[in-house]
Design a protein around this motif. Sequence first.
Motif, mmCIF file in Angstrom:
data_model
loop_
_atom_site.group_PDB
_atom_site.id
_atom_site.type_symbol
_atom_site.label_atom_id
_atom_site.label_comp_id
_atom_site.label_asym_id
_atom_site.label_seq_id
_atom_site.Cartn_x
_atom_site.Cartn_y
_atom_site.Cartn_z
ATOM 1 N N ALA A 175 -17.825 21.176 -22.798
ATOM 2 C CA ALA A 175 -17.701 21.180 -21.332
ATOM 3 C C ALA A 175 -16.434 21.918 -20.915
ATOM 4 C CB ALA A 175 -17.636 19.743 -20.821
ATOM 5 N N SER A 176 -16.481 22.573 -19.754
ATOM 6 C CA SER A 176 -15.254 23.062 -19.105
ATOM 7 C C SER A 176 -14.733 21.892 -18.278
ATOM 8 C CB SER A 176 -15.550 24.215 -18.148
ATOM 9 O OG SER A 176 -16.206 25.239 -18.823
ATOM 10 N N VAL A 177 -13.460 21.537 -18.463
ATOM 11 C CA VAL A 177 -12.879 20.409 -17.728
ATOM 12 C C VAL A 177 -11.977 20.958 -16.629
ATOM 13 C CG1 VAL A 177 -11.559 18.262 -17.938
ATOM 14 C CG2 VAL A 177 -12.944 19.055 -19.856
ATOM 15 N N VAL A 178 -12.117 20.426 -15.400
ATOM 16 C CA VAL A 178 -11.303 20.977 -14.309
ATOM 17 C C VAL A 178 -10.167 20.064 -13.852
ATOM 18 C CG1 VAL A 178 -13.042 22.534 -13.356
ATOM 19 C CG2 VAL A 178 -12.977 20.185 -12.562
ATOM 20 N N GLY A 179 -10.281 18.760 -14.042
ATOM 21 C CA GLY A 179 -9.263 17.836 -13.532
ATOM 22 C C GLY A 179 -8.117 17.614 -14.512
ATOM 23 N N LYS A 180 -7.321 16.567 -14.261
ATOM 24 C CA LYS A 180 -6.269 16.200 -15.204
ATOM 25 C C LYS A 180 -6.927 15.863 -16.528
ATOM 26 C CE LYS A 180 -4.948 12.902 -12.314
ATOM 27 N NZ LYS A 180 -4.268 11.765 -11.675
ATOM 28 N N PRO A 181 -6.404 16.189 -17.681
ATOM 29 C CA PRO A 181 -5.052 16.688 -17.974
ATOM 30 C C PRO A 181 -4.950 18.210 -18.070
ATOM 31 C CG PRO A 181 -6.125 16.140 -20.034
ATOM 32 C CD PRO A 181 -7.136 15.882 -18.937
ATOM 33 N N GLU A 182 -5.926 18.954 -17.536
ATOM 34 C CA GLU A 182 -5.907 20.411 -17.703
ATOM 35 C C GLU A 182 -4.682 21.038 -17.028
ATOM 36 O OE1 GLU A 182 -8.203 21.949 -19.761
ATOM 37 O OE2 GLU A 182 -8.503 19.801 -20.074
ATOM 38 N N LYS A 183 -4.069 21.957 -17.747
ATOM 39 C CA LYS A 183 -2.864 22.624 -17.225
ATOM 40 C C LYS A 183 -3.154 23.339 -15.905
ATOM 41 C CE LYS A 183 0.796 25.822 -18.580
ATOM 42 N NZ LYS A 183 1.367 26.663 -19.632
#
Length: 260
Positions: A175-183
């Motif tokens: 999956a592409s993650v968009v929320g925290k913890p993404e920089k």
Amino acid sequence: MRFYKRALKAVLIDLSGTLHIDDTAVPGAQEALKKLRNASVTVKFVTNTTKESKRNLLERLHRLNFDVQENEIFTSLSAARSLIEQKNHRPLLLVEDSALEDFTGIDTSEPNAVVIGLAPEHFNYQTLNKAFRMILDGAPLIAIHKARYYKRKDGLALGPGPFVTGLEYATDRKASVVGKPEKTFFMQALSDLGCSPGEAVMIGDDARDDVGGAQNAGMLGILVRSGKYREGDENKISPPPHLTCDSFPDAVEHILQNLL
């Protein structure tokens, strides 16, 4: 002698578990927020909450007597919407009905992407199987965030993470993650404030997503023992939090005494 301190310009604050748990404010949090606003820093609220729209969230905070403006809240729903628009996706939206208004105007006919947040009402076999088949046929999987669990009034509850991971496991896709913890999420929140990570501190109850994510982006992170915190959480990230303290008011005191 203050020259060794960072020039702190911004404080990012998590909401659920840090300022409030459902419809109950953390004791002393409203007063602590006022104190912080009287200091020479900008405040921004960053949240992975996907179970309600920004408007509902704002109404909840106002009911709890928090002085918060809509433009001060940056949510993972906003970040997900930006990504969907950028990529021209037509999403199958696995989010709570109360969060759908943040996607008003997005074309969801004949979906070609799976977007998954916290959606207890939709996490059933039929819907997840539909998502599974779409991903197998090439649709991208976008996780608004991958939190393992969160705190509700009646105790800890599963977050979207286990369901995202289940779809990843079944389809052999990431999956592409968009929320925290993404920089990128933290950088987007800071870019609105015109400040660099070295000039900001994050306060939250999730060691990995709030504190670990912020520190990986170059900020200081303060972990609070309210909300979803469990004994030993501070040892789950490296480097450890800048500070672990009981609650949001303690975090604010530390900032006012030591970081300004």
